[in-house]
Design an enzyme around this catalytic site. Structure first.
Site, PDB file in Angstrom:
ATOM      1  N   TYR A  38       0.764  -1.267   0.038  1.00 22.96           N
ATOM      2  CA  TYR A  38       0.015  -0.216   0.090  1.00 22.96           C
ATOM      3  C   TYR A  38       0.853   1.396  -0.076  1.00 22.96           C
ATOM      4  CZ  TYR A  38      -3.260   3.466   2.133  1.00 22.96           C
ATOM      5  OH  TYR A  38      -3.827   4.688   2.372  1.00 22.96           O
ATOM      6  N   LYS A  94       8.721  -3.149  16.048  1.00 22.13           N
ATOM      7  CA  LYS A  94       9.057  -1.731  15.310  1.00 22.13           C
ATOM      8  C   LYS A  94      10.341  -1.210  16.361  1.00 22.13           C
ATOM      9  CE  LYS A  94       6.449  -1.445  11.697  1.00 22.13           C
ATOM     10  NZ  LYS A  94       7.133  -1.597  10.405  1.00 22.13           N
ATOM     11  N   TYR A 132       3.653  -6.549  17.300  1.00 24.57           N
ATOM     12  CA  TYR A 132       3.824  -5.582  16.079  1.00 24.57           C
ATOM     13  C   TYR A 132       4.761  -4.528  16.833  1.00 24.57           C
ATOM     14  CZ  TYR A 132       3.163  -2.119  12.665  1.00 24.57           C
ATOM     15  OH  TYR A 132       3.144  -1.219  11.507  1.00 24.57           O
ATOM     16  N   SER A 178       6.246   3.393  13.497  1.00 20.58           N
ATOM     17  CA  SER A 178       4.916   3.767  13.778  1.00 20.58           C
ATOM     18  C   SER A 178       4.644   4.427  14.942  1.00 20.58           C
ATOM     19  CB  SER A 178       4.172   2.156  13.742  1.00 20.58           C
ATOM     20  OG  SER A 178       2.810   2.281  14.102  1.00 20.58           O
ATOM     21  N   ALA A 179       3.512   5.062  14.894  1.00 19.93           N
ATOM     22  CA  ALA A 179       3.116   6.009  16.118  1.00 19.93           C
ATOM     23  C   ALA A 179       2.929   4.873  17.226  1.00 19.93           C
ATOM     24  CB  ALA A 179       2.003   6.791  15.915  1.00 19.93           C
ATOM     25  N   LYS A 236       1.968  -6.353   9.554  1.00 16.32           N
ATOM     26  CA  LYS A 236       1.550  -5.158  10.305  1.00 16.32           C
ATOM     27  C   LYS A 236       0.330  -4.976  11.037  1.00 16.32           C
ATOM     28  CE  LYS A 236      -1.176  -3.192   6.365  1.00 16.32           C
ATOM     29  NZ  LYS A 236      -1.539  -2.263   5.626  1.00 16.32           N
ATOM     30  N   LEU A 275       5.353 -10.740  -2.159  1.00 16.31           N
ATOM     31  CA  LEU A 275       3.968 -10.636  -2.550  1.00 16.31           C
ATOM     32  C   LEU A 275       3.030 -11.359  -1.593  1.00 16.31           C
ATOM     33  CD1 LEU A 275       4.227 -11.290  -6.426  1.00 16.31           C
ATOM     34  CD2 LEU A 275       3.971  -8.955  -5.108  1.00 16.31           C
TER      35      LEU A 275
HETATM   36  P1  NAD Z   1       1.239  -3.652   3.085  1.00 16.30           P
HETATM   37  O1  NAD Z   1       1.244  -5.074   3.739  1.00 16.30           O
HETATM   38  O2  NAD Z   1       0.628  -3.286   2.057  1.00 16.30           O
HETATM   39  O3  NAD Z   1       2.829  -3.457   2.294  1.00 16.30           O
HETATM   40  C1  NAD Z   1       4.039  -4.410   3.001  1.00 16.30           C
HETATM   41  C2  NAD Z   1       4.670  -5.032   1.818  1.00 16.30           C
HETATM   42  O4  NAD Z   1       5.476  -6.007   2.311  1.00 16.30           O
HETATM   43  C3  NAD Z   1       3.676  -6.109   1.244  1.00 16.30           C
HETATM   44  O5  NAD Z   1       3.509  -5.900  -0.120  1.00 16.30           O
HETATM   45  C4  NAD Z   1       4.144  -7.355   1.581  1.00 16.30           C
HETATM   46  O6  NAD Z   1       3.926  -8.324   0.330  1.00 16.30           O
HETATM   47  C5  NAD Z   1       5.687  -7.377   1.764  1.00 16.30           C
HETATM   48  N1  NAD Z   1       6.341  -7.951   2.695  1.00 16.30           N
HETATM   49  C6  NAD Z   1       6.009  -8.463   3.818  1.00 16.30           C
HETATM   50  N2  NAD Z   1       6.883  -9.411   4.463  1.00 16.30           N
HETATM   51  C7  NAD Z   1       8.034  -9.414   3.519  1.00 16.30           C
HETATM   52  C8  NAD Z   1       9.076 -10.076   3.413  1.00 16.30           C
HETATM   53  N3  NAD Z   1       9.769 -10.779   4.667  1.00 16.30           N
HETATM   54  N4  NAD Z   1       9.983  -9.930   2.494  1.00 16.30           N
HETATM   55  C9  NAD Z   1       9.622  -9.246   1.264  1.00 16.30           C
HETATM   56  N5  NAD Z   1       8.409  -8.573   1.280  1.00 16.30           N
HETATM   57  C10 NAD Z   1       7.532  -8.424   2.270  1.00 16.30           C
HETATM   58  O7  NAD Z   1       1.541  -2.723   4.164  1.00 16.30           O
HETATM   59  P2  NAD Z   1       1.664  -1.047   4.252  1.00 16.30           P
HETATM   60  O8  NAD Z   1       0.567  -0.812   4.854  1.00 16.30           O
HETATM   61  O9  NAD Z   1       2.083  -0.421   2.880  1.00 16.30           O
HETATM   62  O10 NAD Z   1       2.983  -0.629   5.200  1.00 16.30           O
HETATM   63  C11 NAD Z   1       4.230  -0.465   4.994  1.00 16.30           C
HETATM   64  C12 NAD Z   1       5.210  -0.647   6.108  1.00 16.30           C
HETATM   65  O11 NAD Z   1       4.566   0.634   6.863  1.00 16.30           O
HETATM   66  C13 NAD Z   1       4.913  -1.757   7.037  1.00 16.30           C
HETATM   67  O12 NAD Z   1       6.424  -2.091   7.578  1.00 16.30           O
HETATM   68  C14 NAD Z   1       4.027  -1.203   8.211  1.00 16.30           C
HETATM   69  O13 NAD Z   1       4.643  -1.842   9.499  1.00 16.30           O
HETATM   70  C15 NAD Z   1       4.303   0.157   8.378  1.00 16.30           C
HETATM   71  N6  NAD Z   1       3.277   0.947   8.992  1.00 16.30           N
HETATM   72  C16 NAD Z   1       1.833   0.956   8.348  1.00 16.30           C
HETATM   73  C17 NAD Z   1       0.944   1.600   8.552  1.00 16.30           C
HETATM   74  C18 NAD Z   1      -0.514   1.464   8.171  1.00 16.30           C
HETATM   75  O14 NAD Z   1      -1.457   1.669   8.836  1.00 16.30           O
HETATM   76  N7  NAD Z   1      -0.562   1.078   6.844  1.00 16.30           N
HETATM   77  C19 NAD Z   1       0.862   2.424   9.792  1.00 16.30           C
HETATM   78  C20 NAD Z   1       2.364   2.225  10.679  1.00 16.30           C
HETATM   79  C21 NAD Z   1       3.311   1.661   9.921  1.00 16.30           C
END
Ligand code: NAD
Ligand code: UDP
Length: 341
Positions: free
Chosen positions: A11, A152, A148, A124-125, A84, A33
Protein backbone atom coordinates in the site's frame (compact mmCIF):
# COMPACT_ATOMS: atom_id res chain seq x y z
CA UNK A 1 19.11 8.58 -6.98
CA UNK A 2 18.60 4.83 -7.45
CA UNK A 3 16.24 3.76 -4.67
CA UNK A 4 15.21 0.26 -3.58
CA UNK A 5 11.77 -0.06 -1.99
CA UNK A 6 11.37 -3.27 0.04
CA UNK A 7 7.65 -3.99 0.32
CA UNK A 8 7.40 -1.85 -2.79
CA UNK A 9 4.21 -3.40 -4.19
CA UNK A 10 2.35 -2.83 -0.88
CA UNK A 11 0.00 0.00 0.00
CA UNK A 12 2.46 2.70 1.08
CA UNK A 13 5.35 1.42 -1.04
CA UNK A 14 3.38 1.66 -4.30
CA UNK A 15 2.32 5.26 -3.64
CA UNK A 16 5.87 6.18 -2.71
CA UNK A 17 7.10 4.60 -5.95
CA UNK A 18 4.84 6.98 -7.89
CA UNK A 19 6.07 10.06 -6.04
CA UNK A 20 9.77 9.16 -6.29
CA UNK A 21 9.63 8.27 -9.97
CA UNK A 22 7.83 11.52 -10.73
CA UNK A 23 10.69 13.33 -8.99
CA UNK A 24 13.09 11.67 -11.43
CA UNK A 25 14.51 8.92 -9.22
CA UNK A 26 15.08 5.39 -10.50
CA UNK A 27 12.86 3.16 -8.37
CA UNK A 28 13.38 -0.59 -7.91
CA UNK A 29 10.74 -2.71 -6.15
CA UNK A 30 11.43 -5.77 -3.98
CA UNK A 31 8.55 -7.75 -2.43
CA UNK A 32 7.59 -11.34 -1.64
CA UNK A 33 3.92 -10.59 -2.53
CA UNK A 34 2.75 -11.99 0.84
CA UNK A 35 0.36 -9.04 1.17
CA UNK A 36 0.22 -7.51 -2.31
CA UNK A 37 -0.27 -8.54 -5.91
CA UNK A 38 1.91 -8.36 -8.97
CA UNK A 39 -0.94 -6.57 -10.86
CA UNK A 40 0.08 -3.44 -8.93
CA UNK A 41 3.02 -3.24 -11.34
CA UNK A 42 0.70 -2.80 -14.33
CA UNK A 43 -1.23 -0.09 -12.56
CA UNK A 44 1.97 1.67 -11.54
CA UNK A 45 3.00 1.61 -15.20
CA UNK A 46 -0.38 3.10 -16.18
CA UNK A 47 0.08 5.96 -13.72
CA UNK A 48 3.74 6.74 -14.33
CA UNK A 49 4.13 5.58 -17.96
CA UNK A 50 7.16 3.58 -16.92
CA UNK A 51 7.92 0.01 -15.94
CA UNK A 52 9.55 -0.49 -12.53
CA UNK A 53 12.17 -3.22 -12.15
CA UNK A 54 10.63 -5.77 -9.77
CA UNK A 55 12.29 -8.51 -7.73
CA UNK A 56 10.07 -11.16 -6.18
CA UNK A 57 11.91 -12.13 -3.01
CA UNK A 58 11.95 -12.23 0.76
CA UNK A 59 14.02 -9.65 2.63
CA UNK A 60 15.42 -12.51 4.70
CA UNK A 61 17.19 -13.72 1.55
CA UNK A 62 20.35 -11.70 2.17
CA UNK A 63 22.16 -12.91 -0.94
CA UNK A 64 19.28 -11.97 -3.24
CA UNK A 65 19.18 -8.54 -1.62
CA UNK A 66 22.96 -8.10 -2.01
CA UNK A 67 22.72 -8.91 -5.70
CA UNK A 68 19.70 -6.65 -6.20
CA UNK A 69 21.50 -3.75 -4.51
CA UNK A 70 24.65 -4.26 -6.57
CA UNK A 71 23.02 -4.99 -9.94
CA UNK A 72 20.84 -1.87 -9.75
CA UNK A 73 23.54 0.48 -8.36
CA UNK A 74 21.26 1.33 -5.43
CA UNK A 75 22.11 4.50 -3.45
CA UNK A 76 19.39 4.34 -0.78
CA UNK A 77 16.76 1.96 0.57
CA UNK A 78 13.25 2.58 1.91
CA UNK A 79 12.28 -0.39 4.05
CA UNK A 80 8.50 -0.95 4.00
CA UNK A 81 8.51 -4.77 3.97
CA UNK A 82 6.98 -6.32 7.04
CA UNK A 83 3.84 -7.65 8.65
CA UNK A 84 1.53 -5.07 10.17
CA UNK A 85 -1.59 -6.50 11.85
CA UNK A 86 -1.55 -5.95 15.61
CA UNK A 87 -4.03 -8.74 16.44
CA UNK A 88 -2.21 -11.27 14.25
CA UNK A 89 1.08 -10.32 15.90
CA UNK A 90 -0.32 -11.36 19.29
CA UNK A 91 -1.29 -14.76 17.84
CA UNK A 92 1.90 -15.22 15.75
CA UNK A 93 4.74 -13.34 17.46
CA UNK A 94 7.47 -15.51 15.93
CA UNK A 95 6.30 -14.67 12.39
CA UNK A 96 6.36 -10.99 13.28
CA UNK A 97 9.87 -11.04 14.74
CA UNK A 98 11.10 -13.18 11.82
CA UNK A 99 9.62 -10.96 9.08
CA UNK A 100 10.16 -7.61 10.71
CA UNK A 101 13.26 -7.89 12.91
CA UNK A 102 15.13 -10.69 11.12
CA UNK A 103 14.14 -9.15 7.78
CA UNK A 104 15.68 -5.82 8.81
CA UNK A 105 18.88 -7.45 10.07
CA UNK A 106 19.18 -9.26 6.74
CA UNK A 107 18.69 -5.97 4.87
CA UNK A 108 21.36 -4.29 7.01
CA UNK A 109 23.79 -7.13 6.27
CA UNK A 110 23.18 -6.76 2.56
CA UNK A 111 23.52 -2.96 2.71
CA UNK A 112 26.72 -3.21 4.74
CA UNK A 113 28.20 -5.67 2.26
CA UNK A 114 27.50 -3.23 -0.59
CA UNK A 115 28.55 -0.11 1.38
CA UNK A 116 25.09 1.44 1.05
CA UNK A 117 24.37 3.50 4.15
CA UNK A 118 21.22 5.51 3.51
CA UNK A 119 17.97 4.07 4.87
CA UNK A 120 14.43 5.25 5.57
CA UNK A 121 12.46 2.89 7.81
CA UNK A 122 8.65 2.56 8.13
CA UNK A 123 8.07 2.90 11.85
CA UNK A 124 4.79 3.64 13.57
CA UNK A 125 3.17 5.83 16.18
CA UNK A 126 2.51 2.56 18.00
CA UNK A 127 6.04 2.90 19.45
CA UNK A 128 4.63 5.54 21.85
CA UNK A 129 2.27 3.03 23.53
CA UNK A 130 -0.46 4.60 25.69
CA UNK A 131 -0.07 8.39 25.23
CA UNK A 132 1.10 10.12 28.40
CA UNK A 133 0.42 13.51 26.84
CA UNK A 134 -0.84 14.87 23.52
CA UNK A 135 0.11 15.76 20.89
CA UNK A 136 2.80 13.08 20.72
CA UNK A 137 6.24 14.48 20.00
CA UNK A 138 9.33 12.42 19.28
CA UNK A 139 10.63 12.73 22.86
CA UNK A 140 7.51 11.05 24.26
CA UNK A 141 8.65 7.83 26.01
CA UNK A 142 8.44 4.72 23.84
CA UNK A 143 6.78 1.50 24.93
CA UNK A 144 5.49 -1.58 23.13
CA UNK A 145 2.07 -3.00 23.93
CA UNK A 146 2.06 -5.93 21.44
CA UNK A 147 4.58 -7.94 19.34
CA UNK A 148 4.02 -5.76 16.24
CA UNK A 149 4.87 -2.61 18.19
CA UNK A 150 7.78 -4.37 19.88
CA UNK A 151 9.18 -5.39 16.48
CA UNK A 152 9.10 -1.71 15.38
CA UNK A 153 10.75 -0.60 18.61
CA UNK A 154 13.45 -3.29 18.38
CA UNK A 155 14.17 -2.27 14.78
CA UNK A 156 14.44 1.41 15.69
CA UNK A 157 16.92 0.48 18.44
CA UNK A 158 18.94 -1.79 16.12
CA UNK A 159 19.12 1.05 13.57
CA UNK A 160 20.27 3.44 16.28
CA UNK A 161 23.05 0.98 17.27
CA UNK A 162 24.12 0.76 13.63
CA UNK A 163 24.30 4.54 13.29
CA UNK A 164 26.36 4.75 16.51
CA UNK A 165 28.75 2.04 15.30
CA UNK A 166 29.48 3.79 12.01
CA UNK A 167 28.95 7.55 11.64
CA UNK A 168 28.66 7.24 7.86
CA UNK A 169 25.11 5.85 8.17
CA UNK A 170 22.13 8.09 7.43
CA UNK A 171 18.94 6.63 8.90
CA UNK A 172 15.46 8.07 9.37
CA UNK A 173 12.70 6.20 11.17
CA UNK A 174 9.40 7.69 10.05
CA UNK A 175 6.75 7.17 12.71
CA UNK A 176 3.52 7.04 10.70
CA UNK A 177 0.21 7.89 12.30
CA UNK A 178 -2.89 6.56 10.43
CA UNK A 179 -2.30 6.31 6.65
CA UNK A 180 -5.52 6.36 4.60
CA UNK A 181 -6.66 7.33 1.10
CA UNK A 182 -5.37 6.42 -2.32
CA UNK A 183 -3.75 7.80 -5.45
CA UNK A 184 -6.11 10.16 -7.27
CA UNK A 185 -6.29 7.82 -10.29
CA UNK A 186 -8.13 5.20 -8.22
CA UNK A 187 -5.69 2.62 -9.66
CA UNK A 188 -3.74 1.90 -6.47
CA UNK A 189 -4.87 1.98 -2.87
CA UNK A 190 -5.33 -0.15 0.23
CA UNK A 191 -6.90 -3.48 -0.57
CA UNK A 192 -6.84 -5.64 2.57
CA UNK A 193 -7.48 -9.34 2.16
CA UNK A 194 -10.29 -10.61 4.41
CA UNK A 195 -12.08 -8.44 6.94
CA UNK A 196 -10.35 -5.06 7.24
CA UNK A 197 -8.91 -4.26 10.68
CA UNK A 198 -8.72 -0.53 10.07
CA UNK A 199 -11.49 2.01 10.04
CA UNK A 200 -11.23 3.57 6.57
CA UNK A 201 -11.06 0.34 4.50
CA UNK A 202 -13.89 -1.06 6.62
CA UNK A 203 -16.04 2.00 5.93
CA UNK A 204 -15.25 1.72 2.21
CA UNK A 205 -16.50 -1.89 2.21
CA UNK A 206 -19.69 -0.92 4.06
CA UNK A 207 -20.30 1.74 1.42
CA UNK A 208 -20.06 -0.87 -1.37
CA UNK A 209 -22.29 -3.27 0.66
CA UNK A 210 -19.54 -5.86 1.05
CA UNK A 211 -20.12 -5.43 4.83
CA UNK A 212 -23.51 -4.80 6.32
CA UNK A 213 -22.65 -2.16 8.92
CA UNK A 214 -19.86 -0.28 10.63
CA UNK A 215 -19.28 -1.24 14.27
CA UNK A 216 -18.16 1.81 16.18
CA UNK A 217 -15.84 0.46 18.85
CA UNK A 218 -16.93 2.48 21.88
CA UNK A 219 -18.79 5.77 22.23
CA UNK A 220 -17.90 6.43 25.86
CA UNK A 221 -14.30 7.62 25.47
CA UNK A 222 -13.37 10.98 27.03
CA UNK A 223 -13.41 12.64 23.57
CA UNK A 224 -15.79 15.33 22.24
CA UNK A 225 -18.28 12.81 20.76
CA UNK A 226 -17.22 9.74 22.78
CA UNK A 227 -15.62 7.89 19.85
CA UNK A 228 -11.88 7.28 19.33
CA UNK A 229 -9.74 10.05 17.84
CA UNK A 230 -6.81 9.42 15.45
CA UNK A 231 -4.46 11.41 13.23
CA UNK A 232 -5.38 10.26 9.70
CA UNK A 233 -2.84 11.12 7.01
CA UNK A 234 -3.34 10.91 3.26
CA UNK A 235 -1.08 8.22 1.77
CA UNK A 236 0.11 10.65 -0.94
CA UNK A 237 1.22 13.12 1.75
CA UNK A 238 2.96 10.21 3.47
CA UNK A 239 4.61 9.20 0.18
CA UNK A 240 5.89 12.77 -0.26
CA UNK A 241 7.20 12.59 3.32
CA UNK A 242 9.51 9.74 2.19
CA UNK A 243 10.89 11.84 -0.64
CA UNK A 244 11.49 14.65 1.86
CA UNK A 245 13.21 12.22 4.26
CA UNK A 246 15.57 11.01 1.52
CA UNK A 247 16.36 14.58 0.61
CA UNK A 248 17.08 15.36 4.28
CA UNK A 249 19.42 12.37 4.51
CA UNK A 250 21.52 13.62 1.59
CA UNK A 251 22.50 16.51 3.92
CA UNK A 252 22.46 14.77 7.32
CA UNK A 253 24.26 11.84 8.93
CA UNK A 254 23.13 9.79 11.93
CA UNK A 255 19.84 8.37 13.23
CA UNK A 256 16.60 10.36 13.32
CA UNK A 257 13.04 9.52 14.43
CA UNK A 258 10.39 11.76 12.90
CA UNK A 259 6.59 11.78 13.21
CA UNK A 260 4.57 11.72 10.00
CA UNK A 261 1.10 12.94 10.85
CA UNK A 262 -1.08 16.00 10.34
CA UNK A 263 -1.31 17.09 13.98
CA UNK A 264 -5.10 17.01 13.81
CA UNK A 265 -7.30 14.26 15.23
CA UNK A 266 -10.66 13.13 13.87
CA UNK A 267 -13.19 10.91 15.66
CA UNK A 268 -14.74 7.76 14.22
CA UNK A 269 -18.04 9.62 13.79
CA UNK A 270 -16.35 12.51 11.99
CA UNK A 271 -14.71 10.07 9.57
CA UNK A 272 -17.98 8.24 8.94
CA UNK A 273 -19.82 11.54 8.30
CA UNK A 274 -17.10 12.83 5.97
CA UNK A 275 -17.24 9.57 4.01
CA UNK A 276 -21.03 9.76 3.77
CA UNK A 277 -20.78 13.27 2.47
CA UNK A 278 -18.28 12.48 -0.34
CA UNK A 279 -19.92 9.19 -1.36
CA UNK A 280 -23.55 10.23 -0.92
CA UNK A 281 -24.11 6.88 0.80
CA UNK A 282 -25.60 6.52 4.27
CA UNK A 283 -23.48 4.13 6.35
CA UNK A 284 -25.41 1.81 8.65
CA UNK A 285 -23.66 1.90 12.06
CA UNK A 286 -23.97 0.18 15.41
CA UNK A 287 -22.27 0.97 18.69
CA UNK A 288 -20.08 -1.96 19.71
CA UNK A 289 -17.91 -2.46 22.83
CA UNK A 290 -14.47 -0.84 22.94
CA UNK A 291 -11.78 -2.79 21.09
CA UNK A 292 -9.15 -4.28 23.43
CA UNK A 293 -5.95 -2.24 23.50
CA UNK A 294 -7.45 0.90 21.88
CA UNK A 295 -6.55 4.32 23.24
CA UNK A 296 -9.03 7.21 23.35
CA UNK A 297 -6.92 9.68 21.39
CA UNK A 298 -3.69 9.65 19.42
CA UNK A 299 -2.32 12.46 17.29
CA UNK A 300 1.05 13.81 16.31
CA UNK A 301 3.07 16.87 16.97
CA UNK A 302 4.32 17.29 13.37
CA UNK A 303 6.75 20.18 14.05
CA UNK A 304 9.96 18.15 13.74
CA UNK A 305 9.00 16.98 10.23
CA UNK A 306 8.30 20.54 9.23
CA UNK A 307 11.60 21.79 10.61
CA UNK A 308 13.91 18.99 9.46
CA UNK A 309 12.19 17.60 6.37
CA UNK A 310 10.56 20.87 5.23
CA UNK A 311 7.46 18.73 4.80
CA UNK A 312 3.89 19.03 6.07
CA UNK A 313 0.70 17.19 5.17
CA UNK A 314 -1.47 19.28 2.85
CA UNK A 315 -4.41 17.09 1.82
CA UNK A 316 -7.77 17.34 3.60
CA UNK A 317 -10.08 14.78 5.20
CA UNK A 318 -12.30 15.26 2.18
CA UNK A 319 -9.38 14.26 -0.12
CA UNK A 320 -8.74 11.19 2.05
CA UNK A 321 -12.36 10.01 1.84
CA UNK A 322 -12.85 10.90 -1.85
CA UNK A 323 -9.73 9.05 -2.99
CA UNK A 324 -10.58 6.00 -0.83
CA UNK A 325 -14.04 5.95 -2.37
CA UNK A 326 -12.70 6.27 -5.93
CA UNK A 327 -10.27 3.39 -5.36
CA UNK A 328 -12.91 1.21 -3.71
CA UNK A 329 -15.33 1.68 -6.59
CA UNK A 330 -12.72 0.92 -9.24
CA UNK A 331 -11.46 -2.13 -7.26
CA UNK A 332 -15.02 -3.41 -7.13
CA UNK A 333 -15.45 -2.86 -10.87
CA UNK A 334 -12.21 -4.75 -11.57
CA UNK A 335 -13.30 -7.67 -9.38
CA UNK A 336 -16.74 -7.83 -11.04
CA UNK A 337 -15.22 -7.82 -14.51
CA UNK A 338 -12.90 -10.72 -13.52
CA UNK A 339 -15.77 -12.78 -12.07
CA UNK A 340 -17.81 -12.25 -15.22
CA UNK A 341 -14.99 -13.16 -17.61
P1 NAD B 1 1.46 -3.63 3.08
O1 NAD B 1 1.22 -4.97 3.71
O2 NAD B 1 0.50 -3.14 2.07
O3 NAD B 1 2.93 -3.59 2.44
C1 NAD B 1 4.00 -4.33 2.97
C2 NAD B 1 4.60 -5.12 1.83
O4 NAD B 1 5.70 -5.88 2.33
C3 NAD B 1 3.60 -6.11 1.21
O5 NAD B 1 3.55 -5.90 -0.19
C4 NAD B 1 4.19 -7.49 1.54
O6 NAD B 1 3.95 -8.43 0.51
C5 NAD B 1 5.66 -7.17 1.73
N1 NAD B 1 6.38 -8.07 2.65
C6 NAD B 1 6.01 -8.48 3.88
N2 NAD B 1 6.95 -9.27 4.41
C7 NAD B 1 7.96 -9.35 3.49
C8 NAD B 1 9.19 -10.01 3.45
N3 NAD B 1 9.60 -10.79 4.47
N4 NAD B 1 9.97 -9.88 2.35
C9 NAD B 1 9.56 -9.13 1.30
N5 NAD B 1 8.39 -8.47 1.29
C10 NAD B 1 7.60 -8.58 2.38
O7 NAD B 1 1.60 -2.58 4.29
P2 NAD B 1 1.71 -1.01 4.25
O8 NAD B 1 0.49 -0.47 4.87
O9 NAD B 1 2.15 -0.55 2.93
O10 NAD B 1 2.89 -0.82 5.31
C11 NAD B 1 4.25 -0.63 4.93
C12 NAD B 1 5.08 -0.48 6.19
O11 NAD B 1 4.58 0.61 6.94
C13 NAD B 1 5.04 -1.70 7.11
O12 NAD B 1 6.33 -1.91 7.63
C14 NAD B 1 4.08 -1.28 8.20
O13 NAD B 1 4.37 -1.91 9.43
C15 NAD B 1 4.36 0.21 8.28
N6 NAD B 1 3.23 0.97 8.84
C16 NAD B 1 1.99 0.88 8.23
C17 NAD B 1 0.91 1.56 8.77
C18 NAD B 1 -0.46 1.44 8.14
O14 NAD B 1 -1.45 1.76 8.82
N7 NAD B 1 -0.59 1.05 6.89
C19 NAD B 1 1.08 2.35 9.93
C20 NAD B 1 2.36 2.43 10.50
C21 NAD B 1 3.42 1.73 9.95
N1 UDP C 1 -12.69 1.62 14.61
C1 UDP C 1 -14.05 1.39 14.67
N2 UDP C 1 -14.57 0.39 13.90
C2 UDP C 1 -13.83 -0.36 13.04
C3 UDP C 1 -12.43 -0.10 12.97
C4 UDP C 1 -11.89 0.89 13.77
O1 UDP C 1 -14.76 2.03 15.43
O2 UDP C 1 -14.36 -1.25 12.37
C5 UDP C 1 -12.09 2.71 15.42
C6 UDP C 1 -11.01 2.27 16.38
O3 UDP C 1 -11.56 1.86 17.61
C7 UDP C 1 -10.17 3.56 16.49
C8 UDP C 1 -10.30 4.18 15.09
O4 UDP C 1 -11.48 3.60 14.52
O5 UDP C 1 -10.75 4.44 17.43
C9 UDP C 1 -9.11 3.90 14.18
O6 UDP C 1 -8.89 2.50 14.15
P1 UDP C 1 -7.80 1.86 13.18
O7 UDP C 1 -7.78 0.38 13.45
O8 UDP C 1 -8.03 2.32 11.80
O9 UDP C 1 -6.43 2.55 13.65
P2 UDP C 1 -5.61 2.39 15.05
O10 UDP C 1 -6.59 2.10 16.14
O11 UDP C 1 -4.67 1.29 14.82
O12 UDP C 1 -4.95 3.70 15.25
Amino acid sequence: MNILLTGGTGYIGSHTAVVLSQLGHKVVLFDNLSNSEETVLERLAQITKQQFPFFNGDVRDTDLLKNTLADNSIDAVIHFAGLKAVGESVAKPVDYYANNVQGTVSLLQAMQAQHIKTLVFSSSATVYGQPQYLPLDESHPTCATNPYGRSKLHIEEILNDVAISDPQWRITCLRYFNPVGAHESGLIGENPSGIPNNLMPYIAQVATRQRTELSIFGNDYPTPDGTGVRDYIHVMDLAEGHAAALNFLTQNLGWHAINIGTGKGYSVLEIARAFESVSGIKLPTIIAPRRAGDVAECYANPVKAKELLKWAARRSLNDMCASTWRFQQSAEKRENSWTHE
